[in-house]
Design a protein around this motif. Structure first.
Motif, mmCIF file in Angstrom:
data_model
loop_
_atom_site.group_PDB
_atom_site.id
_atom_site.type_symbol
_atom_site.label_atom_id
_atom_site.label_comp_id
_atom_site.label_asym_id
_atom_site.label_seq_id
_atom_site.Cartn_x
_atom_site.Cartn_y
_atom_site.Cartn_z
ATOM 1 N N ALA A 166 -10.116 2.186 6.229
ATOM 2 C CA ALA A 166 -10.640 3.233 7.117
ATOM 3 C C ALA A 166 -9.710 3.500 8.292
ATOM 4 O O ALA A 166 -8.733 4.227 8.176
ATOM 5 C CB ALA A 166 -12.030 2.850 7.593
ATOM 6 N N SER A 167 -9.960 2.863 9.393
ATOM 7 C CA SER A 167 -9.311 3.205 10.656
ATOM 8 C C SER A 167 -7.790 2.997 10.639
ATOM 9 O O SER A 167 -7.346 2.062 9.996
ATOM 10 C CB SER A 167 -9.901 2.319 11.732
ATOM 11 N N PRO A 168 -6.957 3.730 11.343
ATOM 12 C CA PRO A 168 -7.275 4.922 12.122
ATOM 13 C C PRO A 168 -7.424 6.173 11.277
ATOM 14 O O PRO A 168 -7.565 7.259 11.823
ATOM 15 C CB PRO A 168 -6.093 5.027 13.081
ATOM 16 N N GLY A 169 -7.391 6.013 9.967
ATOM 17 C CA GLY A 169 -7.843 7.018 9.034
ATOM 18 C C GLY A 169 -7.312 8.413 9.172
ATOM 19 O O GLY A 169 -6.100 8.658 9.146
ATOM 20 N N ALA A 170 -8.253 9.342 9.307
ATOM 21 C CA ALA A 170 -7.941 10.765 9.220
ATOM 22 C C ALA A 170 -6.839 11.189 10.198
ATOM 23 O O ALA A 170 -5.998 12.030 9.869
ATOM 24 C CB ALA A 170 -9.216 11.559 9.488
ATOM 25 N N SER A 171 -6.808 10.599 11.376
ATOM 26 C CA SER A 171 -5.818 10.980 12.396
ATOM 27 C C SER A 171 -4.393 10.757 11.920
ATOM 28 O O SER A 171 -3.473 11.429 12.369
ATOM 29 C CB SER A 171 -6.014 10.141 13.660
ATOM 30 N N THR A 172 -4.234 9.764 11.053
ATOM 31 C CA THR A 172 -2.881 9.419 10.618
ATOM 32 C C THR A 172 -2.635 9.861 9.174
ATOM 33 O O THR A 172 -1.716 9.371 8.517
ATOM 34 C CB THR A 172 -2.642 7.903 10.780
ATOM 35 N N ALA A 173 -3.456 10.794 8.698
ATOM 36 C CA ALA A 173 -3.373 11.226 7.288
ATOM 37 C C ALA A 173 -1.961 11.694 6.914
ATOM 38 O O ALA A 173 -1.479 11.400 5.816
ATOM 39 C CB ALA A 173 -4.378 12.352 7.026
ATOM 40 N N VAL A 174 -1.287 12.407 7.813
ATOM 41 C CA VAL A 174 0.018 12.975 7.451
ATOM 42 C C VAL A 174 1.039 11.838 7.274
ATOM 43 O O VAL A 174 1.766 11.788 6.269
ATOM 44 C CB VAL A 174 0.499 13.996 8.510
ATOM 45 N N HIS A 175 1.056 10.905 8.216
ATOM 46 C CA HIS A 175 1.957 9.754 8.107
ATOM 47 C C HIS A 175 1.675 8.983 6.811
ATOM 48 O O HIS A 175 2.587 8.625 6.073
ATOM 49 C CB HIS A 175 1.776 8.833 9.326
ATOM 50 N N VAL A 176 0.395 8.744 6.545
ATOM 51 C CA VAL A 176 0.031 7.938 5.381
ATOM 52 C C VAL A 176 0.422 8.658 4.082
ATOM 53 O O VAL A 176 0.924 8.046 3.138
ATOM 54 C CB VAL A 176 -1.485 7.594 5.406
ATOM 55 N N GLU B 279 -4.893 1.132 3.773
ATOM 56 C CA GLU B 279 -3.935 0.513 2.845
ATOM 57 C C GLU B 279 -3.596 1.483 1.720
ATOM 58 O O GLU B 279 -4.496 2.075 1.126
ATOM 59 C CB GLU B 279 -4.557 -0.721 2.163
ATOM 60 N N VAL B 280 -2.304 1.603 1.446
ATOM 61 C CA VAL B 280 -1.883 2.421 0.307
ATOM 62 C C VAL B 280 -1.452 1.468 -0.807
ATOM 63 O O VAL B 280 -0.610 0.597 -0.585
ATOM 64 C CB VAL B 280 -0.688 3.327 0.689
ATOM 65 N N ILE B 281 -2.047 1.623 -1.984
ATOM 66 C CA ILE B 281 -1.659 0.786 -3.136
ATOM 67 C C ILE B 281 -0.983 1.714 -4.144
ATOM 68 O O ILE B 281 -1.552 2.744 -4.522
ATOM 69 C CB ILE B 281 -2.901 0.150 -3.825
ATOM 70 N N THR B 282 0.227 1.361 -4.558
ATOM 71 C CA THR B 282 0.909 2.213 -5.541
ATOM 72 C C THR B 282 1.348 1.372 -6.740
ATOM 73 O O THR B 282 1.644 0.186 -6.588
ATOM 74 C CB THR B 282 2.177 2.866 -4.943
ATOM 75 N N ALA B 283 1.408 2.010 -7.907
ATOM 76 C CA ALA B 283 1.934 1.321 -9.096
ATOM 77 C C ALA B 283 3.441 1.185 -8.922
ATOM 78 O O ALA B 283 4.072 2.004 -8.236
ATOM 79 C CB ALA B 283 1.621 2.139 -10.343
ATOM 80 N N ALA B 284 4.029 0.167 -9.562
ATOM 81 C CA ALA B 284 5.466 -0.083 -9.416
ATOM 82 C C ALA B 284 6.285 1.149 -9.805
ATOM 83 O O ALA B 284 7.316 1.436 -9.190
ATOM 84 C CB ALA B 284 5.857 -1.275 -10.282
ATOM 85 N N ASP B 285 5.829 1.918 -10.811
ATOM 86 C CA ASP B 285 6.599 3.084 -11.241
ATOM 87 C C ASP B 285 6.232 4.349 -10.459
ATOM 88 O O ASP B 285 6.705 5.439 -10.775
ATOM 89 C CB ASP B 285 6.412 3.317 -12.748
ATOM 90 N N ILE C 101 0.949 6.358 -9.818
ATOM 91 C CA ILE C 101 -0.421 6.446 -9.282
ATOM 92 C C ILE C 101 -0.466 5.769 -7.911
ATOM 93 O O ILE C 101 0.251 4.786 -7.683
ATOM 94 C CB ILE C 101 -1.434 5.800 -10.278
ATOM 95 N N ALA C 102 -1.243 6.327 -7.007
ATOM 96 C CA ALA C 102 -1.400 5.721 -5.679
ATOM 97 C C ALA C 102 -2.859 5.840 -5.280
ATOM 98 O O ALA C 102 -3.537 6.801 -5.645
ATOM 99 C CB ALA C 102 -0.527 6.455 -4.658
ATOM 100 N N ALA C 103 -3.329 4.840 -4.546
ATOM 101 C CA ALA C 103 -4.719 4.884 -4.061
ATOM 102 C C ALA C 103 -4.731 4.607 -2.576
ATOM 103 O O ALA C 103 -3.922 3.818 -2.081
ATOM 104 C CB ALA C 103 -5.553 3.829 -4.778
ATOM 105 N N LEU C 104 -5.638 5.264 -1.889
ATOM 106 C CA LEU C 104 -5.783 5.006 -0.464
ATOM 107 C C LEU C 104 -7.099 4.271 -0.227
ATOM 108 O O LEU C 104 -8.156 4.758 -0.604
ATOM 109 C CB LEU C 104 -5.791 6.315 0.322
ATOM 110 N N LEU C 105 -6.992 3.104 0.401
ATOM 111 C CA LEU C 105 -8.189 2.313 0.689
ATOM 112 C C LEU C 105 -8.289 2.096 2.194
ATOM 113 O O LEU C 105 -7.319 2.283 2.926
ATOM 114 C CB LEU C 105 -8.095 0.939 0.014
#
Ligand SMILES: Cc1cc2nc3c(=O)[nH]c(=O)nc-3n(C[C@H](O)[C@H](O)[C@H](O)COP(=O)(O)OP(=O)(O)OC[C@H]3O[C@@H](n4cnc5c(N)ncnc54)[C@H](O)[C@@H]3O)c2cc1C
Length: 499
Positions: free
Chosen positions: A430-440, A415-421, A424-428
């Motif tokens: 796990a799966s499929p995780g690292a494999s999809t890092a570029v897309h995320v 899950e990607v959580i971002t502030a409205a503006d 700031i963004a946070a990544l929470l």
């Protein structure tokens, strides 16, 4: 005590695969931006991204049965498998770009070709696997997949699994040769080595303890030098919270409303590793089975060939378990301190709903090595205790949030959580995780840099030719990408010799 202060365009918290990927993308798009990284450990890629802390599967939904769900009418829904496969193709293209641009020298130091297989036992499961195979093999993304329920063929594919197996039970498998084993730890380190050469200010042994908004909308981070104990203040216009299991606490410290009503549930993992060269030589695939009834999707058992530091080994697991820590190097208080007034109802609702999961995880922790061997013997009937050791894998923190399905629902994705503006963004998750890092990370950029993304598009398309395009609907482009990424990443040469 003197206190260091810096101002940057971007701060990346955590030196795992996610920060490594975002930093590398940004440096290609806007080389002039100043980027600072804070990592509390002494090196990059030491937590979940470390090669021994995850299974190294290049998740493209080629073998993971939990991405294809049987519907009440008996059909198999492959939409999730398609999504994950498309996302993995994005990673493959970006990694190829890095090799072609000489930012990464030897692709085989982080990615190896390896058949991906699914294996099931029992008539009901064999029927499901066949239906799944029929649904997938008609799709261009899964071209080349084979199915067999013939024991002679299976003996050829997976001798270690088939030897000494009583053949009175139905057994079947699918196999696709375009799978991969990825050393995400090595990749993370390669990307940070590259970022260092691009003047990214990387600070190890620096823990981000708190953060606040400044009057001009930037973020000020309170950072502790782990060795000296001195406290530093660093500001940036944009902050990425790539703290892995540490991200939830940091998101809560940011105080952004988007971070409320979100909790985390830690699930630990244990693998069994075999280094006996005679046993290792008899297996060459990632073989995914079916999760046991009541088991969460992240504990689907699999038997994997791994390539780590030029050495081939076998990994079996993961056995799930319960630990209140959010990082392997975290604190026993992590779970308790993650419960805040803003998420307590969500957490309580999840607690009531997920009692059976907690019970399952506690039972898993209590398993003896011999009991774990019994599970391994469902894959390798003649597995010997002395050939296998236990290794503790990384922690996963599954997201708990309120969804249309109900309050406090456990999520198994990223899950990607971002502030409205977009500051700031946070990544929470796990799966499929690292494999999809570029897309995320591209998703993070779209949400947080809406003004720039259009301007960046030509360069993004140079790096990822399928950007914004469905590969499934463009089989010619898919074919082109398959051929070129396989060639660049060295995935077509099957006869590499590893000890
Ligand atoms: C058992 C297991 C098996 C897995 N198998 C696979 C697989 O086969 N394929 C796959 O693609 N994915 C797999 N994953 C998922 C994958 O490992 C993760 O999605 C990925 O590594 C997450 O990367 P990250 O950068 O977000 O986190 P991490 O790699 O955990 O990095 C986060 C970093 O942040 C640092 N940090 C945390 N808090 C702070 C702070 N306050 N200040 C400074 N630094 C901080 C940590 O020390 C750490 O180095 C698996 C995960 C587990 C646990």
């Amino acid at each position: 005590m003197s206190s260091r202060e810096t101002k940057a365009d971007v701060i990346l918290i955590g030196a795992g695969i996610m920060s490594a990927t975002l930093g590398t993308l940004l440096k290609e798009l806007v080389p002039e931006w100043e980027i600072t990284v804070f990592e509390k450990l002494a090196n990059a890629g030491e937590e979940s991204s470390n090669e021994w802390n995850n299974a190294g599967t290049g998740h493209a939904a080629l073998c993971e049965l939990n991405y294809t769900v049987e519907q009440p009418d008996g059909s198999v829904d492959i939409s999730k498998a398609i999504k994950i496969n498309e996302q993995f193709q994005v990673s493959m293209q970006f990694w190829s770009y890095l090799v072609n641009s000489k930012l990464i020298k030897n692709p085989q130091d982080f990615i190896m070709p390896l058949p991906h297989m699914s294996m099931v036992q029992g008539d009901k499961n064999v029927t499901f696997l066949k239906k799944r195979f029929e649904a997938l093999s008609n799709n261009p993304l899964f071209q080349g997949m084979e199915f067999s329920d013939d024991s002679a063929k299976l003996m050829e594919w997976i001798p270690l699994v088939m030897q000494d197996r009583p053949l009175n039970e139905a057994i079947a498998a699918t196999k696709i040769d375009s799978g991969t084993d990825v050393n995400f730890g090595a990749l993370t380190n390669m990307l940070f080595d590259h970022l260092k050469t691009k003047n990214v200010d990387i600070n190890f042994k620096h823990s981000v303890d708190n953060m606040k908004r400044t009057s001009d909308g930037s973020w000020e981070l309170k950072v502790r030098n782990v060795d000296s104990g001195s406290v530093e203040r660093h500001t940036a216009k944009f902050v990425f919270i790539g703290g892995g299991g540490g991200s939830l606490h940091l998101l809560q410290k940011s105080g952004i409303p988007e971070g409320k009503n979100i909790g985390g549930f830690p699930v630990s993992g244990i693998f069994m590793v075999c280094n006996n060269p005679e046993v290792v030589a008899q297996h060459h695939a990632k073989v995914y089975g079916k999760a046991k009834v009541g088991a969460p999707p992240m504990s689907v058992p699999h038997l994997d060939t791994r390539f780590i530091d030029n050495k081939k080994s076998l990994l079996f697991g993961p056995f799930a378990g319960f630990s209140p820590k959010f990082l392997k190097t975290g604190s026993m208080l992590d779970l308790v301190t993650s419960v805040k007034p803003s998420n307590v109802l969500t957490m309580l609702a999840a607690g009531a709903k997920e009692m059976s999961l907690t019970k399952y995880l506690i039972q898993q922790v209590m398993l003896s090595k011999e009991q774990r061997m019994e599970e391994l013997r469902e894959f390798i009937p003649n597995a010997k205790l002395e050939d296998w050791d236990l290794v503790v894998a990384g922690q996963r923190v599954q997201v708990i949030k309120d969804t249309p399905e109900g309050k406090g629902t456990l999520q198994f994705g990223t899950e990607v959580i971002t502030a409205a503006d977009g500051s700031i963004a946070a990544l929470l998750g796990a799966s499929p995780g690292a494999s999809t890092a570029v897309h995320v990370m591209l998703e993070v950029m779209k949400k947080c840099f809406p003004q720039q993304i259009e301007e960046w598009e030509p360069k993004i398309k140079e790096m990822i030719p399928s950007y914004g395009v469905s590969l499934m609907e463009n089989p010619e482009l898919l074919q082109e990408i398959h051929t070129s990424t396989a060639e660049t990443l060295g995935l077509s040469q099957k006869e590499l010799v590893y000890s």
